[in-house]
Write a protein that holds these residues in place. Structure first.
Motif, short mmCIF file in Angstrom:
data_model
loop_
_atom_site.label_atom_id
_atom_site.label_comp_id
_atom_site.label_asym_id
_atom_site.label_seq_id
_atom_site.Cartn_x
_atom_site.Cartn_y
_atom_site.Cartn_z
N MET A 183 -13.29 -1.73 -12.87
CA MET A 183 -12.27 -2.80 -12.14
C MET A 183 -12.64 -3.19 -10.89
O MET A 183 -13.42 -2.54 -10.15
N LYS A 184 -12.15 -4.40 -10.45
CA LYS A 184 -11.96 -4.48 -9.01
C LYS A 184 -10.99 -4.19 -8.18
O LYS A 184 -10.01 -4.02 -8.54
N ALA A 185 -11.56 -3.63 -6.99
CA ALA A 185 -10.21 -3.52 -6.02
C ALA A 185 -10.73 -3.86 -4.59
O ALA A 185 -11.91 -3.81 -4.41
N LEU A 186 -9.70 -4.19 -3.68
CA LEU A 186 -9.89 -4.44 -2.41
C LEU A 186 -9.77 -3.25 -1.58
O LEU A 186 -8.91 -2.74 -0.99
N LEU A 187 -10.80 -2.51 -1.19
CA LEU A 187 -11.06 -1.21 -0.72
C LEU A 187 -11.25 -1.30 0.82
O LEU A 187 -11.94 -2.00 1.28
N CYS A 188 -10.61 -0.34 1.49
CA CYS A 188 -10.58 0.14 2.85
C CYS A 188 -11.44 1.39 2.92
O CYS A 188 -11.45 2.33 2.46
N HIS A 189 -12.78 1.16 3.52
CA HIS A 189 -13.66 1.91 3.40
C HIS A 189 -13.81 2.57 4.93
O HIS A 189 -14.58 3.94 4.90
N GLU A 190 -13.46 1.87 5.84
CA GLU A 190 -13.25 2.85 7.05
C GLU A 190 -12.01 2.26 7.81
O GLU A 190 -11.59 0.93 7.59
N PHE A 191 -11.14 2.99 8.58
CA PHE A 191 -10.02 2.64 9.10
C PHE A 191 -10.31 1.44 10.35
O PHE A 191 -11.31 1.48 10.96
N GLY A 192 -9.20 0.56 10.46
CA GLY A 192 -9.45 -0.59 11.33
C GLY A 192 -8.77 -1.74 10.94
O GLY A 192 -7.82 -1.60 10.62
N ASP A 196 4.28 -1.43 -21.82
CA ASP A 196 5.52 -1.96 -21.13
C ASP A 196 5.58 -2.58 -19.89
O ASP A 196 4.30 -2.38 -19.01
N ARG A 197 6.22 -3.60 -19.55
CA ARG A 197 6.39 -4.36 -18.25
C ARG A 197 7.13 -3.45 -17.26
O ARG A 197 8.10 -3.13 -17.82
N VAL A 198 6.24 -3.08 -16.03
CA VAL A 198 7.05 -2.08 -15.23
C VAL A 198 6.80 -2.61 -13.65
O VAL A 198 5.89 -3.64 -13.72
N PHE A 199 7.78 -1.90 -12.82
CA PHE A 199 7.35 -2.22 -11.47
C PHE A 199 7.00 -0.84 -10.97
O PHE A 199 7.81 0.19 -11.34
N SER A 200 6.57 -0.56 -9.72
CA SER A 200 6.29 0.93 -9.32
C SER A 200 6.26 0.78 -7.97
O SER A 200 5.48 -0.30 -7.23
N LEU A 201 6.50 1.92 -7.01
CA LEU A 201 6.11 1.92 -5.82
C LEU A 201 4.96 2.96 -5.69
O LEU A 201 5.39 4.47 -5.99
N THR A 202 3.77 2.70 -5.28
CA THR A 202 2.72 3.44 -5.44
C THR A 202 2.26 3.86 -4.13
O THR A 202 1.53 4.83 -4.11
N GLY A 203 2.72 3.47 -2.82
CA GLY A 203 2.41 3.95 -1.73
C GLY A 203 1.12 3.31 -1.12
O GLY A 203 0.96 2.51 -0.10
N TRP A 204 -0.08 3.13 -2.15
CA TRP A 204 -1.29 2.28 -1.88
C TRP A 204 -1.67 2.43 -3.12
O TRP A 204 -1.32 2.65 -4.19
N GLY A 205 -2.80 1.57 -3.24
CA GLY A 205 -3.55 1.39 -4.39
C GLY A 205 -3.32 -0.11 -5.25
O GLY A 205 -4.06 -0.25 -6.15
N GLY A 206 -2.52 -0.76 -4.76
CA GLY A 206 -2.03 -1.99 -5.57
C GLY A 206 -2.89 -3.20 -5.52
O GLY A 206 -2.81 -4.19 -6.15
N PHE A 207 -3.78 -3.10 -4.34
CA PHE A 207 -4.59 -4.42 -4.28
C PHE A 207 -5.96 -3.96 -5.27
O PHE A 207 -6.86 -3.82 -4.95
N ALA A 208 -5.52 -4.12 -6.37
CA ALA A 208 -6.62 -3.62 -7.45
C ALA A 208 -6.41 -4.14 -8.66
O ALA A 208 -5.00 -4.49 -8.95
N GLU A 209 -7.04 -4.19 -9.80
CA GLU A 209 -6.77 -4.67 -11.08
C GLU A 209 -6.05 -3.43 -11.85
O GLU A 209 -5.24 -3.93 -12.63
N GLU A 210 -6.29 -2.49 -11.46
CA GLU A 210 -5.56 -1.21 -11.94
C GLU A 210 -4.98 -0.19 -11.15
O GLU A 210 -5.83 -0.11 -9.97
#
Length: 325
Positions: free
Chosen positions: A1-10, A83-97
């Motif tokens: 899957m594709k995800a927009l990852l943060c590899h280092e803080f900044g 099921d169609r859902v919404f969720s509060l994940t904290g992080w991880g949402g800029f991704a296909e899964e």
């Protein structure tokens, strides 16, 4: 899957679109195929390692998602695949899964689209908790909303009106204030061109405001506290202005006032029944057309970094959303 990852803080420049492995659910978890992800101020903090939650690198920002359940882990019986859902994940949402906790994931009500589901609950959940549980806002009281054209600000303007308050919206441009008026604000203050405290005096006949909703902080906090009426409540919601302010403690003493912290995430975890009651109220308002998010712009996943950057540069009115197709 594709995800927009943060590899280092900044900065947002460190976010890279990357091919990575799909997540696997453990007990109490599920995997969501993401259709939309709301963009919120904590996204800008978490990639700089300035947020209270600190995920291990690499990770994707994005904590407010809507999509379709792909896989369900052991112990979840209120949701199923498809099921169609919404969720509060904290992080991880800029991704296909994304991996989500079952107790933070709910079915999307019939008739609600993915974009609404992914952009409403964080801001409205924060604002209703702030005004209901923390400020105990009463009908007829006066509410001042700082940063009123932002996501949580516009939610507070609308919810304050629904709770029967007189709402004064304060923001940095006339364009933003026009939107606030459209969302129900009774009065507006442009704090880039007007003296905040003097304008509040004029609008309240020197009485002051009963409640201040402050997601901005910085140099607006002290004049807002000085503008409280007797037994007023100042809500500490966030610090989009850059830093917490130092408040002289003689001010709440002289006014019999309260400085009240608002941490919606902890509230939802520690008082789940009250949180669910708030959600039901929010969903009812949305269904009835009384509460509606303003979508500033939709971005593809590949432009998710720009969505956060625009938020950091205060270009956003309402909410940005990343849409994944």
């Amino acid at each position: 899957m594709k995800a927009l990852l943060c590899h280092e803080f900044g900065s947002t420049e460190n976010l890279k679109l990357t091919n990575t492995e799909s997540p696997k659910p453990e007990k109490g978890q599920l995997v969501i195929s993401v259709k939309a992800c709301g963009v919120n101020f904590p996204d800008s903090l978490i990639i700089q390692n300035k947020y209270q939650f600190k995920p291990e690198l690499p990770f994707a920002p994005g904590g407010e998602v809507a999509g379709i359940v792909k896989e369900v882990g052991e112990g979840i019986d209120h949701l199923k695949v498809g099921d169609r859902v919404f969720s509060l994940t904290g992080w991880g949402g800029f991704a296909e899964e994304v991996l989500a906790d079952g107790y933070k994931t709910l079915p999307i009500p019939e008739g609600m689209d993915f974009i609404t589901a992914a952009t409403t609950m964080y801001t409205c959940g924060t604002s209703l908790h702030a005004l209901k549980q923390r400020a105990q806002l009463k009908e007829g009281e006066t509410l001042l909303v700082l940063g009123a054209a932002g996501g949580v600000g516009l939610a507070a303007v609308q919810i304050g009106k629904l709770m029967g308050a007189k709402v004064i919206a304060a923001a940095s441009t006339d364009e933003k204030l026009t939107l606030c008026k459209e969302k129900g604000a009774d009065e507006v203050i442009n704090y880039s061109t007007e003296d905040l405290r003097e304008r509040i005096k004029t609008l309240t006949d020197n009485r002051g405001v009963d409640v201040v909703y402050d997601p901005v902080g910085d140099h607006f906090s002290e004049p807002a506290v000085r503008s409280l009426a007797w037994q007023g409540r100042y809500l500490v919601v966030g610090f989009a202005g850059g830093a917490p302010a130092s408040i002289p403690l003689n001010l709440p003493l002289l006014k019999g006032a309260s400085i009240v912290g608002v941490f919606w995430g902890a509230f939802a975890q520690k008082q789940p029944k009250d949180s669910m009651a708030n959600f039901r109220q929010i969903l009812a308002w949305i269904k009835n057309g009384q509460l509606k998010q303003h979508i500033h712009h939709q971005y593809p996943l590949s432009e998710g970094a720009q969505a956060i950057q625009d938020l950091m540069e205060r270009k956003v009115m309402g909410k940005n959303v990343v849409v994944i197709k």
